[in-house]
Design an enzyme around this catalytic site. Structure first.
Site, PDB file in Angstrom:
ATOM      1  N   ASN A  99      41.756  31.625  26.740  1.00 54.64           N
ATOM      2  CA  ASN A  99      41.050  32.548  27.483  1.00 54.64           C
ATOM      3  C   ASN A  99      41.292  33.855  26.813  1.00 54.64           C
ATOM      4  OD1 ASN A  99      41.269  34.632  30.087  1.00 54.64           O
ATOM      5  ND2 ASN A  99      39.404  33.818  29.767  1.00 54.64           N
ATOM      6  N   CYS A 135      46.765  38.544  37.008  1.00 56.19           N
ATOM      7  CA  CYS A 135      46.090  39.878  37.175  1.00 56.19           C
ATOM      8  C   CYS A 135      46.951  40.842  36.753  1.00 56.19           C
ATOM      9  CB  CYS A 135      45.825  39.731  38.783  1.00 56.19           C
ATOM     10  SG  CYS A 135      45.098  41.331  39.344  1.00 56.19           S
ATOM     11  N   ARG A 160      34.417  37.757  31.053  1.00 53.27           N
ATOM     12  CA  ARG A 160      33.641  38.721  30.793  1.00 53.27           C
ATOM     13  C   ARG A 160      32.479  38.554  29.934  1.00 53.27           C
ATOM     14  NH1 ARG A 160      36.979  43.104  28.581  1.00 53.27           N
ATOM     15  NH2 ARG A 160      38.052  41.264  27.612  1.00 53.27           N
TER      16      ARG A 160
END
Length: 316
Positions: free
Chosen positions: A192, A91, A217
């Protein structure tokens, strides 16, 4: 994807075939064992066989820096039904990093090792433990060391977002670095980052050397992307899938309306429409229609109209 890919959107997106497994939004762990109510709120699938209504398995993701507390909360999630635990070291949010969570931990591979090891020790051996990382915080100098630390501590799979925290989501994603990490560890690695199209998927697999890919996304922007990948096609044109998108958007909005405070409801549909503008030109038109609308019931009416109009258009 905190605040975006919640259980309502997981439900809606997995109604379209193609997704093998989902991961929850991160559940923030400090130094205490969280009550079951927190897990039920962020991962209500735990009460339904740990899968979405369409049957897609859901892993629970934890974020924190206390090895003991992380382990205790991982055990609680598994006792509630989680089929596996994923740890968040990726994150990039400033508020999360400020409290020493997420990508900032990649500055210290030893601390990363201790956190993963704490969770691994607490869990039964048969419970899958995975971790998601970025390539680093400010640079990529510790990318291999962090991945090896996670593996040594007991992570059974690594998902790598191919950018540093500082790089955020700015293109390009450095898939070649995922290949370097894949060569440096023995556990499976999942690629990713910047997978928006079927062509991106194939190029990512080629460059990274990975068999498996995580899409975030890209799937929100085009909910039919995973299905197209699964079918080995380029996917249907936006004009063909838009009627189904309108139905899913309405279903999502009604789920959000049922559980959030009124003032927060309209923003969720707008947020999703903005993300879909990348693939669906119709999304921009609908977004502009509801952009200033705050009454969720009026938004419901607009979305119902969109469903009706799109069905008429596709049948002409």
């Amino acid at each position: 994807m905190e605040g975006v890919l919640d259980h309502s959107l997981r439900d809606v997106l997995t109604r379209i075939q193609g997704v093998d497994v989902c991961v929850t939004e991160f559940i923030r762990v400090t130094d205490q064992l969280l009550p079951e109510s927190v897990f039920r709120r962020l991962a209500p699938e735990l009460g339904a066989g740990s899968q979405t209504p369409s049957g897609t398995p859901v892993l629970v993701q934890l974020l924190g820096n206390d090895p003991v507390a992380m382990g205790e909360n991982a055990v609680r999630a598994v006792e509630m039904g989680a089929p596996g635990i994923d740890l968040n070291f990726g994150c990039p949010a400033k508020t999360v990093n400020k409290s020493r969570g997420g990508a900032i931990l990649l500055k210290d591979p030893e601390e990363v090792h201790d956190i993963v090891a704490g969770v691994r020790r607490a869990l039964p051996d048969q419970v899958p433990l995975s971790a998601k990382m970025r390539l680093g915080f400010q640079d990529k100098s510790l990318a291999l060391e962090n991945a090896q630390a996670m593996e040594a501590a007991g992570a059974m799979r690594l998902t790598v977002h191919a950018r540093t925290k500082v790089e955020g989501y700015k293109p390009p994603a450095h898939w070649e670095w995922i290949d370097r990490i894949r060569e440096a560890v023995k556990v499976p690695v999942v690629a990713n980052g910047d997978i928006w199209t079927v062509d991106d998927y194939h190029r990512c697999r080629e460059v990274s050397g990975c068999d498996d890919v995580m899409i975030g996304r890209g799937l929100i922007a085009n909910p039919f992307l995973a299905q197209a990948v699964r079918e080995g096609s380029e996917g249907l044109a936006a004009v063909e899938t838009w009627p189904r998108i309108c139905e899913l958007l309405l279903a999502y909005h009604l789920m959000v309306l049922d559980r959030l405070e009124t003032k927060h409801v309209a923003g969720r549909a707008k947020q999703w429409l903005r993300m879909m503008q990348r693939h669906y030109p119709q999304a921009e038109t609908l977004f502009m229609t509801i952009r200033t609308e705050r009454d969720p019931h009026r938004v419901t009416e607009y979305l119902q109209q969109a469903v009706e109009i799109s069905a008429i258009d596709i049948n002409r």
